[in-house]
Design an enzyme around this catalytic site. Structure first.
Site, PDB file in Angstrom:
ATOM      1  N   ASP A 187      26.623 -65.537  26.141  1.00 13.43           N
ATOM      2  CA  ASP A 187      25.250 -65.277  25.714  1.00 13.43           C
ATOM      3  C   ASP A 187      25.340 -64.253  24.592  1.00 13.43           C
ATOM      4  O   ASP A 187      26.434 -63.923  24.136  1.00 13.43           O
ATOM      5  CB  ASP A 187      24.403 -64.769  26.891  1.00 13.43           C
ATOM      6  CG  ASP A 187      22.924 -65.100  26.742  1.00 13.43           C
ATOM      7  OD1 ASP A 187      22.414 -65.078  25.595  1.00 13.43           O
ATOM      8  OD2 ASP A 187      22.265 -65.358  27.756  1.00 13.43           O
ATOM      9  N   GLU A 203      16.703 -70.577  30.725  1.00 15.11           N
ATOM     10  CA  GLU A 203      17.240 -69.240  30.998  1.00 15.11           C
ATOM     11  C   GLU A 203      16.198 -68.167  30.747  1.00 15.11           C
ATOM     12  O   GLU A 203      16.136 -67.160  31.472  1.00 15.11           O
ATOM     13  CB  GLU A 203      18.476 -68.990  30.122  1.00 15.11           C
ATOM     14  CG  GLU A 203      19.226 -67.696  30.448  1.00 15.11           C
ATOM     15  CD  GLU A 203      18.740 -66.474  29.656  1.00 15.11           C
ATOM     16  OE1 GLU A 203      19.196 -65.359  29.972  1.00 15.11           O
ATOM     17  OE2 GLU A 203      17.903 -66.644  28.732  1.00 15.11           O
ATOM     18  N   HIS A 216      22.977 -71.144  27.285  1.00 14.57           N
ATOM     19  CA  HIS A 216      21.658 -71.702  27.550  1.00 14.57           C
ATOM     20  C   HIS A 216      21.033 -72.231  26.273  1.00 14.57           C
ATOM     21  O   HIS A 216      21.274 -71.728  25.177  1.00 14.57           O
ATOM     22  CB  HIS A 216      20.748 -70.715  28.274  1.00 14.57           C
ATOM     23  CG  HIS A 216      20.226 -69.572  27.462  1.00 14.57           C
ATOM     24  ND1 HIS A 216      19.127 -69.680  26.641  1.00 14.57           N
ATOM     25  CD2 HIS A 216      20.626 -68.275  27.374  1.00 14.57           C
ATOM     26  CE1 HIS A 216      18.880 -68.504  26.087  1.00 14.57           C
ATOM     27  NE2 HIS A 216      19.771 -67.635  26.498  1.00 14.57           N
ATOM     28  N   HIS A 237      15.147 -61.565  19.991  1.00 17.25           N
ATOM     29  CA  HIS A 237      13.785 -62.053  20.239  1.00 17.25           C
ATOM     30  C   HIS A 237      12.850 -61.802  19.056  1.00 17.25           C
ATOM     31  O   HIS A 237      11.651 -61.631  19.225  1.00 17.25           O
ATOM     32  CB  HIS A 237      13.214 -61.479  21.539  1.00 17.25           C
ATOM     33  CG  HIS A 237      13.796 -62.125  22.760  1.00 17.25           C
ATOM     34  ND1 HIS A 237      13.144 -62.150  23.969  1.00 17.25           N
ATOM     35  CD2 HIS A 237      14.967 -62.783  22.955  1.00 17.25           C
ATOM     36  CE1 HIS A 237      13.900 -62.781  24.864  1.00 17.25           C
ATOM     37  NE2 HIS A 237      15.010 -63.169  24.260  1.00 17.25           N
TER      38      HIS A 237
END
Length: 366
Positions: free
Chosen positions: A245, A222, A73, A332
């Site tokens: 991923d 995504e 993604h 993240h």
């Protein structure tokens, strides 16, 4: 890398990786990143498709009836401008799974029609922060973090071209650390787009003919629910899908291995067990890793994988799908970290697995 062989990453591919990671590609606004990706991929494919929301598909052997997807993604987490105060401070909401706890003191780029506007997530100094009655310091929350771009009124903000709905991305870029680690924001999951593009490059440079159509997919959106993969899976209607991923390196502090399992950077790609993962395809990947002496790790999920694997597996009439993940630290955040050997071994594993698949491969359980 397996067998400590010569690196498969050349000067051009590493230059592309740096440019691709540094380029902002927020969820719903992936266009510029997709342009970069497609430009790099074009010499290695026969044709390409782009859907209405910006997912891009490079195709090798487009006329072949049997279709195999390798997918990543393209989007990164970011922030939406949500409210501009009379004092010129900018309040935000998440675009994807953005972490408010890492925001204070970070520099951002606010994307406007006039261009980039620089700003920072402000935060009161330690000396001045208001404390509650129990003496606890305030914690960063979506409702109390704010951007300061230098404006001191709402009009000054708007004069810069900033309005509700503008997207802000963190500024932090690509760096190399000791012991062959790469760091950047948004390695999740532009590193996947890089790896599947490298698979296409290897196929071309090695003049490897495939007995099926290969669809190299860089899907959008995504981070807000696998939306791009849902759309593109219906368009392609593949027979097989291999998704890549990132996954958590669980050897850092504050992660419970009893819950998250044990995955570490440097241990090789992670191969997932779970209901959406097709057993025959997964076992083929594991056998391929063993045959080619590619190190790998195993991971289990209770229900969904939380990746585009789920979108492909449950699309159409059901698509045999598997997940190969790259171990990553500090997901993240703006310092997501991966190890070069893992990148190369993941590329090799996807490449070698494709060489094991034919239109006659039996993916039926019974």
């Amino acid at each position: 890398m397996s067998k400590k062989q010569k690196s498969i990453l050349n000067k051009e591919s590493l230059a592309f990786l740096k440019d691709y990671l540094n380029n902002p590609s927020p969820t719903g606004f992936e266009k510029e990143g997709q342009k970069l990706w497609l430009k790099y991929l074009t010499p290695y494919i026969d044709e390409h498709q782009v859907d209405a929301y910006g997912s891009v598909v490079g195709i090798i052997n487009p006329k072949a009836p049997f279709k195999v997807v390798i997918e990543a993604h393209a989007d990164e987490i970011s922030w939406f401008v949500n409210y501009i105060s009379p004092e010129g401070l900018i309040y935000v909401i998440r675009n994807g799974g953005s972490d408010q706890q890492i925001a204070p003191s970070k520099r951002v780029n606010i994307h406007t029609e006039k261009g980039i506007v620089k700003a920072v997530f402000g935060w009161p100094a330690i000396h001045t922060r208001l404390r509650s009655g129990d003496g606890k310091e305030p914690q960063p929350k979506v409702e109390n973090i704010f951007l300061d771009c230098g404006a001191r009124s709402r009009k000054e903000v708007e004069d810069l071209g900033i309005h509700v709905g503008c997207v802000a991305t963190f500024e932090d870029g690509f760096e190399e650390l000791s012991y062959d680690y790469f760091i950047c924001r948004a390695i999740d999951n532009r590193i996947g787009g890089f790896m599947i593009a490298e698979v296409a490059r290897l196929l071309k440079e090695k003049k490897q003919e495939l007995p099926f159509g290969l669809y190299i997919v860089n899907a959008v959106q995504e981070e807000v629910g696998l939306r791009g993969a849902e759309m593109i899976a219906k368009r392609i209607k593949p027979d097989v899908a291999i998704i890549t991923d990132v996954t958590h390196d669980t050897t850092t502090p504050m992660i419970n291995k009893n819950i998250e399992g044990e995955i570490k950077c440097g241990g090789g790609p992670s191969i997932t067990y779970g209901p959406a993962v097709h057993n025959i395809l997964r076992d083929l990947i594991i056998k391929t890793a063993k045959k080619n002496e590619i190190p790998y790790q195993l991971h289990a999920v209770s229900r969904s994988t939380g990746t585009d694997t789920d979108a492909f597996a449950y699309s159409n009439d059901g698509t045999p799908s598997a997940l190969i993940s790259l171990p990553l630290r500090y997901m993240h955040t703006t310092v997501e970290m991966v190890k070069r050997d893992d990148i190369e071994n993941t590329i090799q594993l996807i490449y070698q697995t494709l060489l094991q698949i034919t239109p006659k491969t039996n993916f039926k359980y019974l």
